[in-house]
Design a protein around this motif. Structure first.
Motif, PDB file in Angstrom:
ATOM      1  N   GLU A 155       0.728  -1.221  -0.042  1.00  0.00           N
ATOM      2  CA  GLU A 155      -0.119   0.166   0.156  1.00  0.00           C
ATOM      3  C   GLU A 155       0.833   0.816  -0.160  1.00  0.00           C
ATOM      4  N   ALA A 156       2.243   1.179   1.044  1.00  0.00           N
ATOM      5  CA  ALA A 156       3.233   2.215   0.754  1.00  0.00           C
ATOM      6  C   ALA A 156       3.404   2.537  -0.253  1.00  0.00           C
ATOM      7  N   SER A 157       3.607   1.398  -0.957  1.00  0.00           N
ATOM      8  CA  SER A 157       4.465   1.467  -2.850  1.00  0.00           C
ATOM      9  C   SER A 157       3.703   1.687  -3.826  1.00  0.00           C
ATOM     10  N   ARG A 158       1.631   1.942  -3.347  1.00  0.00           N
ATOM     11  CA  ARG A 158       0.985   2.482  -4.136  1.00  0.00           C
ATOM     12  C   ARG A 158       1.133   3.776  -4.314  1.00  0.00           C
ATOM     13  N   GLU A 159       0.917   4.657  -2.705  1.00  0.00           N
ATOM     14  CA  GLU A 159       0.723   5.829  -2.419  1.00  0.00           C
ATOM     15  C   GLU A 159       1.965   6.613  -3.082  1.00  0.00           C
ATOM     16  N   PHE A 160       3.164   5.815  -2.600  1.00  0.00           N
ATOM     17  CA  PHE A 160       4.384   6.688  -3.547  1.00  0.00           C
ATOM     18  C   PHE A 160       4.533   7.022  -4.610  1.00  0.00           C
ATOM     19  N   HIS A 161       4.049   5.948  -5.781  1.00  0.00           N
ATOM     20  CA  HIS A 161       4.204   5.509  -7.351  1.00  0.00           C
ATOM     21  C   HIS A 161       2.542   6.656  -7.576  1.00  0.00           C
ATOM     22  N   ALA A 162       1.845   7.005  -6.470  1.00  0.00           N
ATOM     23  CA  ALA A 162       0.557   7.484  -7.375  1.00  0.00           C
ATOM     24  C   ALA A 162       0.904   9.001  -7.427  1.00  0.00           C
ATOM     25  N   LEU A 163       1.757   9.587  -6.398  1.00  0.00           N
ATOM     26  CA  LEU A 163       2.390  10.956  -6.163  1.00  0.00           C
ATOM     27  C   LEU A 163       2.663  11.744  -7.145  1.00  0.00           C
ATOM     28  N   PRO A 164       2.060  12.868  -7.464  1.00  0.00           N
ATOM     29  CA  PRO A 164       2.810  13.058  -8.160  1.00  0.00           C
ATOM     30  C   PRO A 164       4.116  13.532  -9.214  1.00  0.00           C
ATOM     31  N   SER A 216      25.382 -10.966 -19.365  1.00  0.00           N
ATOM     32  CA  SER A 216      25.989 -11.617 -20.528  1.00  0.00           C
ATOM     33  C   SER A 216      25.143 -12.740 -21.051  1.00  0.00           C
ATOM     34  N   VAL A 217      23.690 -12.418 -21.034  1.00  0.00           N
ATOM     35  CA  VAL A 217      23.450 -13.272 -22.611  1.00  0.00           C
ATOM     36  C   VAL A 217      22.147 -12.166 -22.871  1.00  0.00           C
ATOM     37  N   HIS A 218      22.483 -11.036 -22.920  1.00  0.00           N
ATOM     38  CA  HIS A 218      21.540  -9.882 -23.027  1.00  0.00           C
ATOM     39  C   HIS A 218      22.076  -8.090 -23.187  1.00  0.00           C
ATOM     40  N   LYS A 219      22.314  -7.828 -24.702  1.00  0.00           N
ATOM     41  CA  LYS A 219      23.060  -6.675 -24.772  1.00  0.00           C
ATOM     42  C   LYS A 219      22.333  -5.482 -24.305  1.00  0.00           C
ATOM     43  N   ALA A 220      21.979  -4.646 -23.161  1.00  0.00           N
ATOM     44  CA  ALA A 220      20.370  -3.487 -23.540  1.00  0.00           C
ATOM     45  C   ALA A 220      20.760  -2.667 -23.901  1.00  0.00           C
ATOM     46  N   THR A 221      19.842  -2.381 -24.793  1.00  0.00           N
ATOM     47  CA  THR A 221      19.909  -1.149 -25.919  1.00  0.00           C
ATOM     48  C   THR A 221      19.322  -0.007 -25.523  1.00  0.00           C
ATOM     49  N   ARG A 222      17.910   0.377 -24.555  1.00  0.00           N
ATOM     50  CA  ARG A 222      17.504   0.753 -23.865  1.00  0.00           C
ATOM     51  C   ARG A 222      16.932   1.016 -22.339  1.00  0.00           C
ATOM     52  N   PRO A 223      16.637   2.483 -22.333  1.00  0.00           N
ATOM     53  CA  PRO A 223      16.567   2.188 -20.784  1.00  0.00           C
ATOM     54  C   PRO A 223      15.427   1.259 -20.502  1.00  0.00           C
ATOM     55  N   ASN A 224      15.769   1.354 -19.130  1.00  0.00           N
ATOM     56  CA  ASN A 224      13.890   0.532 -18.651  1.00  0.00           C
ATOM     57  C   ASN A 224      13.063   1.157 -18.092  1.00  0.00           C
ATOM     58  N   TYR A 225      11.328   0.625 -18.590  1.00  0.00           N
ATOM     59  CA  TYR A 225      10.457   1.380 -18.621  1.00  0.00           C
ATOM     60  C   TYR A 225       9.750   1.031 -17.835  1.00  0.00           C
ATOM     61  N   ASN A 226      10.436   1.404 -16.416  1.00  0.00           N
ATOM     62  CA  ASN A 226      10.207   1.280 -14.838  1.00  0.00           C
ATOM     63  C   ASN A 226      11.052   2.747 -14.184  1.00  0.00           C
ATOM     64  N   GLU A 227       9.918   2.667 -12.773  1.00  0.00           N
ATOM     65  CA  GLU A 227      10.670   3.585 -11.968  1.00  0.00           C
ATOM     66  C   GLU A 227      10.831   2.386 -10.457  1.00  0.00           C
ATOM     67  N   SER A 228      11.326   3.545  -9.724  1.00  0.00           N
ATOM     68  CA  SER A 228      11.612   2.672  -8.486  1.00  0.00           C
ATOM     69  C   SER A 228      11.971   3.610  -7.248  1.00  0.00           C
ATOM     70  N   PHE A 229      11.640   3.219  -5.908  1.00  0.00           N
ATOM     71  CA  PHE A 229      11.293   4.057  -4.771  1.00  0.00           C
ATOM     72  C   PHE A 229      12.670   3.729  -3.669  1.00  0.00           C
ATOM     73  N   PHE A 230      13.840   3.225  -3.815  1.00  0.00           N
ATOM     74  CA  PHE A 230      14.915   2.848  -2.708  1.00  0.00           C
ATOM     75  C   PHE A 230      15.438   3.349  -1.806  1.00  0.00           C
ATOM     76  N   ILE A 231      14.864   2.114  -1.066  1.00  0.00           N
ATOM     77  CA  ILE A 231      15.617   2.731   0.982  1.00  0.00           C
ATOM     78  C   ILE A 231      15.941   1.420   1.615  1.00  0.00           C
ATOM     79  N   SER A 232      16.250   2.163   1.878  1.00  0.00           N
ATOM     80  CA  SER A 232      17.205   1.089   3.616  1.00  0.00           C
ATOM     81  C   SER A 232      17.291   1.392   4.212  1.00  0.00           C
TER      82      SER A 232
END
Length: 94
Positions: free
Chosen positions: A9-18, A46-62
């Motif tokens: 729920e906290a993740s959904r709340e964060f990603h719904a922010l502007p 070692s099996v795939h050479k990425a050519t485009r950025p990932n279409y995702n977003e993340s919120f990292f905490i520690s």
């Protein structure tokens, strides 16, 4: 299960922010914070050479460290303080 549900729920709340609110917490030198869409590329495969950025977003905490935590005071890499959106204490608690 309640802890897991609260975390999702906290993740959904964060990603719904502007976007402007999330960008105030942009990923920092400690790898803590918000990483917007199309800002990372997986280059370790070692099996795939990425050519485009990932279409995702993340919120990292520690682990939540106080300003006087020895690792924070010493400036240890990857041991900084978490960034939290203002007014979202419930998110932090989760």
């Amino acid at each position: 299960q309640a802890v897991i549900d609260a975390a999702f729920e906290a993740s959904r709340e964060f990603h719904a922010l502007p976007l402007a609110d999330k960008m105030r917490l942009k990923l920092n030198e400690n790898n803590i914070g918000y990483l917007p869409v199309n800002q990372s590329m997986q280059r370790a495969s070692s099996v795939h050479k990425a050519t485009r950025p990932n279409y995702n977003e993340s919120f990292f905490i520690s682990h939540d460290r106080s300003g006087d935590h020895p690792d924070v005071v010493a400036g240890k890499p990857l041991r900084g303080r978490n960034q939290w959106p203002e007014g979202r204490e419930r998110m932090r608690a989760a």
